[in-house]
Design a protein around this motif. Structure first.
Motif, mmCIF file in Angstrom:
data_model
loop_
_atom_site.group_PDB
_atom_site.id
_atom_site.type_symbol
_atom_site.label_atom_id
_atom_site.label_comp_id
_atom_site.label_asym_id
_atom_site.label_seq_id
_atom_site.Cartn_x
_atom_site.Cartn_y
_atom_site.Cartn_z
ATOM 1 N N ALA A 80 0.912 -1.497 -0.094
ATOM 2 C CA ALA A 80 -0.091 0.056 -0.578
ATOM 3 C C ALA A 80 1.376 1.209 -0.176
ATOM 4 O O ALA A 80 0.318 2.400 -0.706
ATOM 5 C CB ALA A 80 -1.203 -0.304 1.094
ATOM 6 N N LEU A 81 2.122 1.334 0.317
ATOM 7 C CA LEU A 81 3.264 3.151 0.849
ATOM 8 C C LEU A 81 3.271 2.492 -0.856
ATOM 9 O O LEU A 81 3.220 3.892 -0.823
ATOM 10 C CB LEU A 81 3.943 2.104 1.802
ATOM 11 C CG LEU A 81 5.456 3.022 1.889
ATOM 12 C CD1 LEU A 81 5.495 2.790 3.250
ATOM 13 C CD2 LEU A 81 5.832 3.297 1.047
ATOM 14 N N SER B 289 6.065 13.070 1.513
ATOM 15 C CA SER B 289 4.558 13.177 2.755
ATOM 16 C C SER B 289 3.783 11.648 2.989
ATOM 17 O O SER B 289 3.203 11.654 3.565
ATOM 18 C CB SER B 289 4.395 14.282 2.263
ATOM 19 O OG SER B 289 3.186 14.366 1.210
ATOM 20 N N PHE B 290 3.796 10.861 1.242
ATOM 21 C CA PHE B 290 2.518 10.267 1.541
ATOM 22 C C PHE B 290 3.688 8.582 2.380
ATOM 23 O O PHE B 290 3.132 7.747 3.026
ATOM 24 C CB PHE B 290 2.514 8.815 -0.258
ATOM 25 C CG PHE B 290 1.653 8.147 0.618
ATOM 26 C CD1 PHE B 290 0.327 8.320 -0.287
ATOM 27 C CD2 PHE B 290 2.269 7.188 0.319
ATOM 28 C CE1 PHE B 290 -1.578 7.408 0.173
ATOM 29 C CE2 PHE B 290 1.468 5.840 0.712
ATOM 30 C CZ PHE B 290 -0.388 6.062 0.623
ATOM 31 N N THR B 291 5.185 8.650 1.914
ATOM 32 C CA THR B 291 5.473 8.028 2.698
ATOM 33 C C THR B 291 6.033 8.167 4.365
ATOM 34 O O THR B 291 5.590 7.170 5.137
ATOM 35 C CB THR B 291 7.101 7.734 2.238
ATOM 36 O OG1 THR B 291 6.596 7.290 0.576
ATOM 37 C CG2 THR B 291 7.953 6.919 2.326
ATOM 38 N N ALA B 292 6.097 9.369 4.095
ATOM 39 C CA ALA B 292 6.225 9.398 5.935
ATOM 40 C C ALA B 292 5.048 9.098 6.475
ATOM 41 O O ALA B 292 4.481 8.207 7.393
ATOM 42 C CB ALA B 292 6.752 11.010 5.640
ATOM 43 N N GLY B 293 3.539 9.198 6.133
ATOM 44 C CA GLY B 293 2.501 8.818 6.770
ATOM 45 C C GLY B 293 2.597 7.349 6.454
ATOM 46 O O GLY B 293 1.510 6.842 7.282
ATOM 47 N N ALA B 294 2.216 6.911 5.699
ATOM 48 C CA ALA B 294 1.991 5.378 5.414
ATOM 49 C C ALA B 294 3.305 4.774 6.544
ATOM 50 O O ALA B 294 2.871 3.554 6.834
ATOM 51 C CB ALA B 294 2.312 4.963 4.452
ATOM 52 N N LEU B 295 4.341 4.922 6.473
ATOM 53 C CA LEU B 295 5.133 4.540 7.704
ATOM 54 C C LEU B 295 4.956 3.919 9.052
ATOM 55 O O LEU B 295 4.859 3.626 9.811
ATOM 56 C CB LEU B 295 6.798 5.385 7.885
ATOM 57 C CG LEU B 295 8.107 5.044 6.415
ATOM 58 C CD1 LEU B 295 8.598 5.464 6.538
ATOM 59 C CD2 LEU B 295 7.675 3.495 6.103
ATOM 60 N N LEU B 296 3.732 5.102 9.933
ATOM 61 C CA LEU B 296 3.828 5.489 10.870
ATOM 62 C C LEU B 296 2.010 4.053 11.158
ATOM 63 O O LEU B 296 2.733 3.063 12.316
ATOM 64 C CB LEU B 296 2.804 6.306 11.385
ATOM 65 C CG LEU B 296 3.565 7.528 11.057
ATOM 66 C CD1 LEU B 296 2.679 8.877 11.177
ATOM 67 C CD2 LEU B 296 4.523 7.839 12.192
ATOM 68 N N PRO B 297 1.512 3.553 10.721
ATOM 69 C CA PRO B 297 0.901 2.192 10.732
ATOM 70 C C PRO B 297 1.940 1.386 10.031
ATOM 71 O O PRO B 297 1.668 0.317 11.229
ATOM 72 C CB PRO B 297 -0.535 2.748 9.847
ATOM 73 C CG PRO B 297 -0.281 3.283 9.260
ATOM 74 C CD PRO B 297 0.510 4.677 9.831
ATOM 75 N N LEU B 298 2.403 0.998 9.670
ATOM 76 C CA LEU B 298 3.111 0.126 8.811
ATOM 77 C C LEU B 298 4.293 -0.227 9.691
ATOM 78 O O LEU B 298 3.813 -1.615 10.519
ATOM 79 C CB LEU B 298 3.808 0.158 7.893
ATOM 80 C CG LEU B 298 4.718 -0.634 7.357
ATOM 81 C CD1 LEU B 298 3.875 -1.777 6.826
ATOM 82 C CD2 LEU B 298 5.198 -0.280 5.390
#
Length: 229
Positions: A53-54, A153-162
């Motif tokens: 998804a990331l 920025s998408f990657t940074a945001g997606a890393l949190l739940p991942l």
């Protein structure tokens, strides 16, 4: 007296790209993971799902921003080229057109014509681009910059739940992802509102409500369509 006259308009372009990317990264990745987790898929598959998804989301955001900003830029360039032709073909009419714009903004007719003549004498196309077409440096975007900001920025945001998937297991996984994601959204909304000079409360509530709704729907769908582990 310290008088701060700093405007925020110059930040709109990159703030929009960063906030949109990070918000989408958090919400879409977290929603996908909790939805899959709620369907009782084997836990070892969740990280791969989140990673996919990331990657897919970051590339999609980059491509979408690049195409969107490029299309806007193409339209602006076409409009500017057309306006230049109008000026070349009928200078007097374009002076009157510019003067009428200033009259509508409150100047008297004679003064408006003087302003139009002087501005066109210095920079004819620039005057019409700004005052007739409404195109400014602040409104123009850079496709490559927008794509890069959105992907990062998408990657940074997606890393949190991942990363939460790697740290938490068992029945606490879904609540942990929800809490981490919502707190991140509140922080994101607050920071972006602060940078943009807007209401922090309104910016936080906006992303919090939509993030909560997205994850709630995903969990509900996962519970409906459960699979064997």
């Amino acid at each position: 007296m310290d008088y701060n006259h700093e405007h925020k308009a110059g930040r709109i372009g990159w703030i929009r790209a960063v906030v949109l990317g990070a918000n989408d990264g958090i919400v879409s990745t977290a929603s996908l993971i909790v939805g899959i987790a709620a369907s009782q898929v084997a836990p070892e598959h969740l990280f791969i799902v989140g990673l996919a998804a990331l990657v897919a989301g970051a590339m999609s955001m980059a491509a979408g921003e690049f195409v969107s900003v490029s299309s806007q830029t193409d339209i602006e360039h076409a409009e500017i080229s057309l306006e230049q032709k109008h000026i070349d073909r009928n200078w007097v009419a374009e002076e009157k057109e510019l003067a009428n714009i200033y009259v509508e903004r409150g100047l008297e007719g004679d003064l408006a014509m003087q302003v139009a003549k002087q501005l066109m004498a210095k920079d004819a196309i620039g005057s019409h681009v700004r005052d007739e077409l409404g195109i400014t440096e602040q409104s123009q975007g850079n496709p490559f910059q927008a794509a890069l900001f959105s992907a990062l920025s998408f990657t940074a945001g997606a890393l949190l739940p991942l990363l939460t998937v790697l740290v938490v297991n068992g029945p606490l996984l879904i609540p942990s992802i929800v809490i981490v994601s919502l707190l991140s959204l509140v922080l994101l909304g607050s920071v972006s509102a602060k940078i943009g000079g807007a209401s922090i409360l309104k910016g936080s509530l906006r992303v919090l409500i939509w993030g909560s709704l997205a994850m709630a729907v995903s969990i509900a769908v996962g519970n409906i369509f459960q699979v064997s582990g």
